[in-house]
Motif scaffolding. Structure first.
Motif, PDB file in Angstrom:
ATOM      1  N   MET A  82       0.847  -1.271  -0.112  1.00 52.21           N
ATOM      2  CA  MET A  82       0.229   0.100  -0.044  1.00 52.21           C
ATOM      3  C   MET A  82       0.984   1.336  -0.138  1.00 52.21           C
ATOM      4  SD  MET A  82      -2.952  -0.828   2.587  1.00 52.21           S
ATOM      5  CE  MET A  82      -2.737  -2.608   3.128  1.00 52.21           C
ATOM      6  N   ALA A  83       0.640   2.068  -0.887  1.00 55.21           N
ATOM      7  CA  ALA A  83       1.353   3.512  -1.126  1.00 55.21           C
ATOM      8  C   ALA A  83       0.586   4.450  -0.323  1.00 55.21           C
ATOM      9  CB  ALA A  83       1.699   3.581  -2.440  1.00 55.21           C
ATOM     10  N   GLY A  84       1.380   5.411   0.056  1.00 53.89           N
ATOM     11  CA  GLY A  84       0.620   6.480   0.665  1.00 53.89           C
ATOM     12  C   GLY A  84       0.423   6.234   2.170  1.00 53.89           C
ATOM     13  N   LYS A  85      -0.302   7.438   2.624  1.00 55.83           N
ATOM     14  CA  LYS A  85      -0.711   7.614   4.133  1.00 55.83           C
ATOM     15  C   LYS A  85      -1.909   6.294   4.251  1.00 55.83           C
ATOM     16  CE  LYS A  85      -0.850  11.199   6.089  1.00 55.83           C
ATOM     17  NZ  LYS A  85      -1.193  12.848   6.604  1.00 55.83           N
ATOM     18  N   VAL A  86      -1.579   5.535   5.531  1.00 54.42           N
ATOM     19  CA  VAL A  86      -2.320   4.597   5.911  1.00 54.42           C
ATOM     20  C   VAL A  86      -2.961   4.828   7.474  1.00 54.42           C
ATOM     21  CG1 VAL A  86      -2.803   1.933   6.078  1.00 54.42           C
ATOM     22  CG2 VAL A  86      -1.328   2.855   4.190  1.00 54.42           C
ATOM     23  N   TYR A  87      -4.092   4.836   7.650  1.00 48.75           N
ATOM     24  CA  TYR A  87      -4.631   5.031   9.038  1.00 48.75           C
ATOM     25  C   TYR A  87      -4.854   3.794   9.536  1.00 48.75           C
ATOM     26  CZ  TYR A  87      -5.026  10.301   8.451  1.00 48.75           C
ATOM     27  OH  TYR A  87      -4.624  11.672   8.166  1.00 48.75           O
ATOM     28  N   HIS A  88      -4.818   3.452  10.736  1.00 46.29           N
ATOM     29  CA  HIS A  88      -5.209   2.134  11.477  1.00 46.29           C
ATOM     30  C   HIS A  88      -6.081   2.694  12.532  1.00 46.29           C
ATOM     31  CE1 HIS A  88      -2.014  -0.540   9.816  1.00 46.29           C
ATOM     32  NE2 HIS A  88      -1.420   0.817   9.599  1.00 46.29           N
ATOM     33  N   VAL A  89      -7.161   1.724  12.504  1.00 43.87           N
ATOM     34  CA  VAL A  89      -7.912   1.773  13.853  1.00 43.87           C
ATOM     35  C   VAL A  89      -8.015   0.397  14.500  1.00 43.87           C
ATOM     36  CG1 VAL A  89     -10.477   1.799  14.542  1.00 43.87           C
ATOM     37  CG2 VAL A  89      -9.907   3.232  12.662  1.00 43.87           C
ATOM     38  N   SER A  90      -7.573   0.379  15.935  1.00 45.86           N
ATOM     39  CA  SER A  90      -7.362  -0.788  16.540  1.00 45.86           C
ATOM     40  C   SER A  90      -7.902  -0.410  17.955  1.00 45.86           C
ATOM     41  CB  SER A  90      -5.826  -1.397  16.593  1.00 45.86           C
ATOM     42  OG  SER A  90      -5.112  -0.456  17.392  1.00 45.86           O
ATOM     43  N   LYS A  91      -8.126  -1.614  18.740  1.00 44.40           N
ATOM     44  CA  LYS A  91      -8.715  -1.502  20.075  1.00 44.40           C
ATOM     45  C   LYS A  91      -7.339  -1.765  21.063  1.00 44.40           C
ATOM     46  CE  LYS A  91     -12.037  -3.436  23.227  1.00 44.40           C
ATOM     47  NZ  LYS A  91     -13.391  -4.298  23.129  1.00 44.40           N
ATOM     48  N   ARG A  92      -7.199  -0.753  22.023  1.00 41.79           N
ATOM     49  CA  ARG A  92      -6.089  -0.627  22.601  1.00 41.79           C
ATOM     50  C   ARG A  92      -6.376  -1.482  24.217  1.00 41.79           C
ATOM     51  NH1 ARG A  92      -3.964   5.172  24.703  1.00 41.79           N
ATOM     52  NH2 ARG A  92      -5.647   5.030  26.326  1.00 41.79           N
ATOM     53  N   ALA A  93      -5.222  -2.583  24.135  1.00 41.25           N
ATOM     54  CA  ALA A  93      -5.527  -3.614  25.219  1.00 41.25           C
ATOM     55  C   ALA A  93      -5.685  -3.078  26.773  1.00 41.25           C
ATOM     56  CB  ALA A  93      -4.354  -4.721  25.015  1.00 41.25           C
ATOM     57  N   SER A  94      -4.831  -2.100  26.818  1.00 36.85           N
ATOM     58  CA  SER A  94      -4.569  -1.476  28.156  1.00 36.85           C
ATOM     59  C   SER A  94      -5.988  -0.793  29.028  1.00 36.85           C
ATOM     60  CB  SER A  94      -3.696  -0.522  28.518  1.00 36.85           C
ATOM     61  OG  SER A  94      -4.071   0.844  27.535  1.00 36.85           O
TER      62      SER A  94
ATOM     63  N   GLN B 264      -8.239   3.321  19.301  1.00 32.77           N
ATOM     64  CA  GLN B 264      -7.328   4.327  18.606  1.00 32.77           C
ATOM     65  C   GLN B 264      -7.117   4.463  17.201  1.00 32.77           C
ATOM     66  OE1 GLN B 264      -3.581   2.900  20.647  1.00 32.77           O
ATOM     67  NE2 GLN B 264      -3.497   0.974  19.415  1.00 32.77           N
ATOM     68  N   VAL B 265      -6.863   5.562  16.757  1.00 37.65           N
ATOM     69  CA  VAL B 265      -6.549   6.040  15.384  1.00 37.65           C
ATOM     70  C   VAL B 265      -4.948   6.466  15.630  1.00 37.65           C
ATOM     71  CG1 VAL B 265      -7.149   7.340  13.490  1.00 37.65           C
ATOM     72  CG2 VAL B 265      -8.853   6.672  15.025  1.00 37.65           C
ATOM     73  N   PHE B 266      -4.391   5.687  14.389  1.00 36.06           N
ATOM     74  CA  PHE B 266      -2.803   6.028  14.281  1.00 36.06           C
ATOM     75  C   PHE B 266      -2.602   5.763  12.840  1.00 36.06           C
ATOM     76  CE2 PHE B 266      -2.953   1.738  15.642  1.00 36.06           C
ATOM     77  CZ  PHE B 266      -1.955   1.047  14.660  1.00 36.06           C
ATOM     78  N   ILE B 267      -1.159   6.569  12.690  1.00 34.31           N
ATOM     79  CA  ILE B 267      -0.927   6.397  11.232  1.00 34.31           C
ATOM     80  C   ILE B 267       0.137   5.320  11.249  1.00 34.31           C
ATOM     81  CG2 ILE B 267       0.316   7.726   9.348  1.00 34.31           C
ATOM     82  CD1 ILE B 267      -0.942  10.252  10.139  1.00 34.31           C
TER      83      ILE B 267
ATOM     84  N   LEU C  31      -7.279   1.101   7.737  1.00 39.56           N
ATOM     85  CA  LEU C  31      -7.187  -0.443   7.775  1.00 39.56           C
ATOM     86  C   LEU C  31      -7.944  -0.437   9.520  1.00 39.56           C
ATOM     87  CD1 LEU C  31      -3.509  -1.581   7.194  1.00 39.56           C
ATOM     88  CD2 LEU C  31      -5.778  -2.211   5.993  1.00 39.56           C
ATOM     89  N   VAL C  32      -8.882  -1.378   9.414  1.00 48.75           N
ATOM     90  CA  VAL C  32      -9.489  -1.597  10.668  1.00 48.75           C
ATOM     91  C   VAL C  32      -9.082  -2.973  11.206  1.00 48.75           C
ATOM     92  CG1 VAL C  32     -11.755  -1.974  11.956  1.00 48.75           C
ATOM     93  CG2 VAL C  32     -11.468  -0.152  10.075  1.00 48.75           C
ATOM     94  N   HIS C  33      -8.518  -2.962  12.439  1.00 50.03           N
ATOM     95  CA  HIS C  33      -7.955  -4.198  13.071  1.00 50.03           C
ATOM     96  C   HIS C  33      -9.327  -5.062  13.670  1.00 50.03           C
ATOM     97  CE1 HIS C  33      -3.579  -3.578  12.287  1.00 50.03           C
ATOM     98  NE2 HIS C  33      -4.110  -2.370  12.234  1.00 50.03           N
ATOM     99  N   LYS C  34      -9.156  -6.229  13.608  1.00 42.01           N
ATOM    100  CA  LYS C  34     -10.219  -7.095  14.567  1.00 42.01           C
ATOM    101  C   LYS C  34      -9.606  -7.115  16.111  1.00 42.01           C
ATOM    102  CE  LYS C  34     -10.858  -9.996  10.502  1.00 42.01           C
ATOM    103  NZ  LYS C  34     -11.931 -10.524   9.963  1.00 42.01           N
ATOM    104  N   SER C  35     -10.821  -7.068  16.820  1.00 44.81           N
ATOM    105  CA  SER C  35     -10.881  -7.168  18.200  1.00 44.81           C
ATOM    106  C   SER C  35     -11.132  -8.404  19.059  1.00 44.81           C
ATOM    107  CB  SER C  35     -11.521  -5.862  18.737  1.00 44.81           C
ATOM    108  OG  SER C  35     -12.864  -6.168  18.544  1.00 44.81           O
ATOM    109  N   LYS C  36     -11.632  -9.375  18.152  1.00 48.42           N
ATOM    110  CA  LYS C  36     -12.052 -10.660  18.880  1.00 48.42           C
ATOM    111  C   LYS C  36     -11.567 -11.770  18.030  1.00 48.42           C
ATOM    112  CE  LYS C  36     -16.270  -8.374  20.612  1.00 48.42           C
ATOM    113  NZ  LYS C  36     -17.655  -8.412  20.684  1.00 48.42           N
ATOM    114  N   GLY C  37     -11.637 -12.969  18.564  1.00 45.91           N
ATOM    115  CA  GLY C  37     -11.511 -14.499  17.893  1.00 45.91           C
ATOM    116  C   GLY C  37      -9.965 -14.488  17.596  1.00 45.91           C
ATOM    117  N   ALA C  38      -9.815 -15.583  16.839  1.00 48.61           N
ATOM    118  CA  ALA C  38      -8.498 -15.874  16.458  1.00 48.61           C
ATOM    119  C   ALA C  38      -7.618 -14.827  15.498  1.00 48.61           C
ATOM    120  CB  ALA C  38      -8.686 -17.347  15.474  1.00 48.61           C
TER     121      ALA C  38
END
Length: 75
Positions: free
Chosen positions: A1-13, A18-21, A53-60
């Motif tokens: 993937m070229a260019g800027k990529v935003y991520h959405v993921s669940k913070r374990a703490s 959270q949203v980050f680049i 990109l959205v990260h999964k928060s449950k399961g395998a």
């Protein structure tokens, strides 16, 4: 993937979303719910012609990306 990529993921703490680049350790913004984080990130990505990109928060596949959403916006 070229260019800027935003991520959405669940913070374990604390369970917040959270949203980050890609390539940065800095969190841009925190949200209580996944839909809030996705909506914010979609708007940011669209305005910048970036990928989301959205990260999964449950399961395998926890922590893995659920697939890229390429947004069409400014380029």
């Amino acid at each position: 993937m070229a260019g800027k990529v935003y991520h959405v993921s669940k913070r374990a703490s604390d369970g917040k979303w959270q949203v980050f680049i890609r390539g940065s350790d800095k969190v841009i913004k925190l949200f209580s719910t996944k839909p809030e984080a996705e909506a914010y990130c979609e708007k940011m990505a669209k305005n910048q012609g970036a990928t989301l990109l959205v990260h999964k928060s449950k399961g395998a596949n926890k922590g893995k990306s659920g697939g890229a959403k390429i947004t069409k916006g400014k380029k």
